[in-house]
Design a protein around this motif. Structure first.
Motif, short mmCIF file in Angstrom:
data_model
loop_
_atom_site.label_atom_id
_atom_site.label_comp_id
_atom_site.label_asym_id
_atom_site.label_seq_id
_atom_site.Cartn_x
_atom_site.Cartn_y
_atom_site.Cartn_z
N LYS A 63 0.84 -1.19 0.00
CA LYS A 63 0.00 0.00 0.00
C LYS A 63 0.88 1.24 0.00
O LYS A 63 1.89 1.31 0.70
N GLU A 64 0.48 2.23 -0.78
CA GLU A 64 1.26 3.46 -0.87
C GLU A 64 1.23 4.21 0.45
O GLU A 64 0.20 4.32 1.10
N HIS A 65 2.37 4.71 0.86
CA HIS A 65 2.48 5.48 2.10
C HIS A 65 1.61 6.73 1.98
O HIS A 65 1.56 7.38 0.94
N ALA A 66 0.94 7.09 3.08
CA ALA A 66 0.04 8.25 3.07
C ALA A 66 0.77 9.53 2.68
O ALA A 66 0.20 10.40 2.00
N THR A 67 2.03 9.66 3.08
CA THR A 67 2.79 10.86 2.72
C THR A 67 3.03 10.93 1.22
O THR A 67 2.99 12.02 0.64
N GLN A 73 -0.72 14.56 -4.47
CA GLN A 73 -1.80 15.54 -4.54
C GLN A 73 -1.25 16.96 -4.61
O GLN A 73 -1.70 17.77 -5.43
N TYR A 74 -0.27 17.25 -3.77
CA TYR A 74 0.32 18.59 -3.79
C TYR A 74 1.03 18.87 -5.12
O TYR A 74 1.06 20.01 -5.59
N ALA A 75 1.59 17.83 -5.73
CA ALA A 75 2.33 18.00 -6.99
C ALA A 75 1.46 18.60 -8.08
O ALA A 75 1.96 19.20 -9.04
N LEU A 76 0.14 18.44 -7.95
CA LEU A 76 -0.77 19.00 -8.96
C LEU A 76 -0.73 20.52 -8.98
O LEU A 76 -1.14 21.14 -9.97
N PHE A 83 10.39 21.42 -5.13
CA PHE A 83 10.68 19.99 -5.04
C PHE A 83 10.50 19.53 -3.60
O PHE A 83 10.62 20.32 -2.66
N PHE A 84 10.20 18.26 -3.43
CA PHE A 84 10.02 17.70 -2.09
C PHE A 84 11.39 17.44 -1.46
O PHE A 84 12.33 17.03 -2.15
N SER A 85 11.48 17.65 -0.15
CA SER A 85 12.76 17.55 0.52
C SER A 85 12.56 17.04 1.95
O SER A 85 11.45 16.68 2.35
N HIS A 86 13.66 16.96 2.70
CA HIS A 86 13.63 16.61 4.11
C HIS A 86 12.85 15.31 4.37
O HIS A 86 13.08 14.32 3.67
N LEU A 87 11.96 15.33 5.36
CA LEU A 87 11.26 14.09 5.74
C LEU A 87 10.40 13.54 4.61
O LEU A 87 10.29 12.32 4.44
N THR A 88 9.77 14.43 3.85
CA THR A 88 8.93 13.98 2.75
C THR A 88 9.76 13.25 1.70
O THR A 88 9.36 12.19 1.19
N ALA A 89 10.92 13.79 1.39
CA ALA A 89 11.81 13.13 0.43
C ALA A 89 12.27 11.78 0.95
O ALA A 89 12.36 10.80 0.20
N ALA A 90 12.56 11.70 2.25
CA ALA A 90 13.00 10.43 2.84
C ALA A 90 11.92 9.36 2.68
O ALA A 90 12.23 8.21 2.34
N VAL A 91 10.67 9.73 2.91
CA VAL A 91 9.58 8.75 2.76
C VAL A 91 9.42 8.36 1.29
O VAL A 91 9.23 7.17 0.97
N ILE A 92 9.52 9.31 0.39
CA ILE A 92 9.37 9.00 -1.03
C ILE A 92 10.47 8.03 -1.49
O ILE A 92 10.20 7.10 -2.27
N TRP A 93 11.69 8.22 -1.01
CA TRP A 93 12.80 7.33 -1.37
C TRP A 93 12.77 6.02 -0.60
O TRP A 93 13.55 5.11 -0.89
#
Length: 327
Positions: A63-67, A73-76, A83-93
């Protein structure tokens, strides 16, 4: 009166402007059944078809992480400079974070100086420097995100424990492989030791002392945050550093198991068991078979749980020390 349906081609979430261009009335976009996570973005309620697909989804689909969903959604509404960074980037990676930081609902979004930081509800804006931050397009989501190495440097000051700074870097440089040496196509590591070192040398930054202290402790074979914590807990207690991601074979060259940490010459294996080892019946059965096979070939297995590692690390050290002494 039921609201008029949203065209399915817009997807589960969409930009308000795109919906208007598709012929959706502005009044429909103001309806209460649509969520508004960010200005200019709408999330429609799940349809019967959506629920059916969810029911039909196999249990082995991650299941895709909620973040990540929130970031998409924000990318729209992102500008070309964000660009996404910090904690958000860590979750994406997919980098390991302490639970309290991994599950935050706030997005971290950056721009390069001298642009003004992004401002929006639910967004923590940052200003980055070109010389110390690299931006990539994430291969699976297509999102613009700081590179794994740049993310490590940005997140380090937010981590309370130095072990987590090491764990983040361990995950970046880990070279995925097939246990037992079996041929299999494996993904490339997210970064290299040289890139971590270059990131530190790129110039002054907040938390650089933590990065410098962590770099000599980074290893290639850790596959989880808890493995890094286990290794460093033992080493800081004065015990020999265990080998990571070790393949065990019998006397005839038959593959028995790949263990998280090991003292091969002493035939001591240290295995971390997350909750899925207990809750997944298939995983539990595999674990029993593996441990039986290891024991039959003279290996002693020390099983590590979350409670033992984080609440009673001295007991973990005692068990490993006694096992070493007994061998």
């Amino acid at each position: 009166m039921q609201p008029s349906p949203i065209p399915s081609e817009l997807g589960p979430f969409f930009a308000a402007k795109g919906a208007l261009d598709a012929g959706v009335p502005a009044s429909r976009l103001r309806a209460r059944d649509l969520q508004r996570p960010f200005h200019g973005v709408r999330v429609r309620p799940p349809t019967r078809e959506d629920r059916q697909k969810k029911d039909e989804r196999r249990s082995d689909v991650v299941k895709e992480h909620a973040t990540v969903t929130l970031a998409r959604q924000y990318a729209l509404r992102m500008t070309e400079h964000e660009f996404f960074s910090h904690l958000t980037a860590a979750v994406i990676w997919g980098l390991p974070l302490p639970p309290a930081l991994e599950n935050t609902s706030e997005l971290h979004v950056s721009v390069f100086a001298p642009l003004h930081v992004p401002r929006s509800r639910g967004v923590h804006g940052h200003q980055a420097r070109v010389e110390s931050t690299t931006v990539r397009r994430h291969p699976k989501t297509g999102l613009r995100v700081s590179s794994p190495v740049s993310t490590w440097a940005a997140v380090a000051p937010m981590l309370e424990h130095p072990y987590d700074v090491v764990a983040l870097a361990d995950a970046i440089v880990r070279v995925p492989r097939a246990p037992g040496g079996f041929a299999r196509s494996m993904p490339r590591p997210l970064g290299t030791m040289a890139e971590l070192d270059a990131c530190i040398r790129a110039g002054r930054r907040v938390g650089i002392s933590a990065l410098r202290a962590a770099l000599p402790l980074v290893r290639l074979g850790a596959s989880s945050r808890t493995e890094t914590w286990t290794r460093l807990t033992l080493v800081d207690a004065g015990l020999p550093e265990p080998t990571l991601d070790f393949d065990v074979f019998d006397d005839h060259g038959m593959f028995l198991a790949c263990v998280d940490l090991a003292y091969p010459e002493l035939r001591i294996a240290i295995e971390y068991e997350g909750d899925h080892h207990r809750s997944d019946a298939n995983q539990w059965a595999k674990d029993v078979d593996r441990y039986d096979a290891l024991s039959a070939h003279g290996w002693r297995v020390i099983r590590v749980t979350k409670r033992l590692l984080f609440d009673h690390p001295q007991e973990l050290v005692r068990r490993v020390r006694e096992a070493i002494a007994a061998r």
